[in-house]
Design a protein around this motif. Structure first.
Motif, PDB file in Angstrom:
ATOM      1  N   ARG A   1      37.620  38.732  36.892  1.00 26.12           N
ATOM      2  CA  ARG A   1      38.134  38.336  37.020  1.00 26.12           C
ATOM      3  C   ARG A   1      38.520  36.863  34.834  1.00 26.12           C
ATOM      4  O   ARG A   1      39.385  36.753  34.471  1.00 26.12           O
TER       5      ARG A   1
ATOM      6  N   ALA B   1      44.614  39.542  34.076  1.00 25.56           N
ATOM      7  CA  ALA B   1      43.410  38.522  35.275  1.00 25.56           C
ATOM      8  C   ALA B   1      43.963  37.183  35.532  1.00 25.56           C
ATOM      9  O   ALA B   1      44.043  36.175  36.462  1.00 25.56           O
TER      10      ALA B   1
ATOM     11  N   LYS C   1      47.033  36.540  35.374  1.00 31.45           N
ATOM     12  CA  LYS C   1      48.152  36.075  36.522  1.00 31.45           C
ATOM     13  C   LYS C   1      47.928  34.819  37.149  1.00 31.45           C
ATOM     14  O   LYS C   1      48.299  34.654  38.290  1.00 31.45           O
ATOM     15  N   ASN C   2      46.593  34.833  37.005  1.00 34.11           N
ATOM     16  CA  ASN C   2      46.047  33.485  37.326  1.00 34.11           C
ATOM     17  C   ASN C   2      46.820  31.517  37.231  1.00 34.11           C
ATOM     18  O   ASN C   2      46.016  30.918  37.746  1.00 34.11           O
ATOM     19  N   SER C   3      47.718  31.937  36.075  1.00 31.28           N
ATOM     20  CA  SER C   3      47.143  31.028  35.220  1.00 31.28           C
ATOM     21  C   SER C   3      47.868  29.676  36.127  1.00 31.28           C
ATOM     22  O   SER C   3      47.378  28.415  35.858  1.00 31.28           O
TER      23      SER C   3
ATOM     24  N   LYS D   1      47.776  29.190  39.233  1.00 32.25           N
ATOM     25  CA  LYS D   1      46.645  28.080  40.064  1.00 32.25           C
ATOM     26  C   LYS D   1      45.607  27.534  39.108  1.00 32.25           C
ATOM     27  O   LYS D   1      45.525  26.581  39.322  1.00 32.25           O
ATOM     28  N   THR D   2      45.314  28.044  38.033  1.00 29.40           N
ATOM     29  CA  THR D   2      44.732  27.231  37.369  1.00 29.40           C
ATOM     30  C   THR D   2      44.517  26.598  36.261  1.00 29.40           C
ATOM     31  O   THR D   2      44.215  25.553  35.613  1.00 29.40           O
TER      32      THR D   2
END
Length: 169
Positions: free
Chosen positions: A102, A107, A110-112, A114-115
């Motif tokens: 993570r 990773a 890719k999740n940025s 959401k975060t």
């Protein structure tokens, strides 16, 4: 405290792109314009060399762990183990692998959304080491090396950065 430091050349390269993508910061028409401002200490958050120099005063304190971005890129699992040990956290192998997976730049990018929301696209660009080679002229490289030596050469943080950047590259 965990103090994460980065090669000043890659930091400058990253901040150049960051500044040009974030409307509230000054933008620069060219890398050369940015480099002049960076070396003249005209950055929104001050001079990185002065920042390192100030933190160097605390580098030997037992409640401070210094780690470089380059160390984490080279061996994220070892970095996570060292950070966990410093913080007094024991991790199972499964937990370690989860954190390692993570915490990869890919990773997190890719999740940025959401975060970090829309800010994620600004924060996560490349995450590369030695990207400075794509922008720095030979003269700029020499000027940055000279400034590095003047401000932090021979200090604990300067030695750590120099080892990570020059001896392992």
């Amino acid at each position: 405290l965990l103090l994460l430091i980065r090669n000043p050349k890659d930091l400058a390269t990253s901040f150049f792109h960051f500044s040009n993508r974030l409307a509230i910061l000054p933008s620069y028409d060219t890398w050369d314009d940015f480099f002049v401002a960076f070396m003249a200490k005209r950055m929104a958050w001050g001079c990185y060399f002065e920042y390192l120099s100030k933190w160097n005063k605390y580098a030997d304190e037992e409640n401070i762990m210094t780690i470089t971005y380059e160390e984490l890129k080279e061996d994220r699992a070892l970095g996570v183990k060292n950070i966990a040990a410093f913080l007094g956290i024991s991790l199972t192998e499964e937990q370690l692998q989860l954190v390692v997976g993570r915490s990869s730049f890919q990773a997190m990018k890719k999740n940025s959304q959401k975060t970090h929301g829309a800010f994620g696209d600004i924060l996560f660009r490349k995450g590369a080491v030695s990207d400075w080679n794509n922008l720095f002229s030979e003269d700029q490289n020499e000027k940055m090396d000279k400034a590095f030596e003047e401000h932090v050469g021979g200090t604990k943080l300067g030695t750590k950065l120099k080892y990570e950047v020059y001896c392992k590259a």
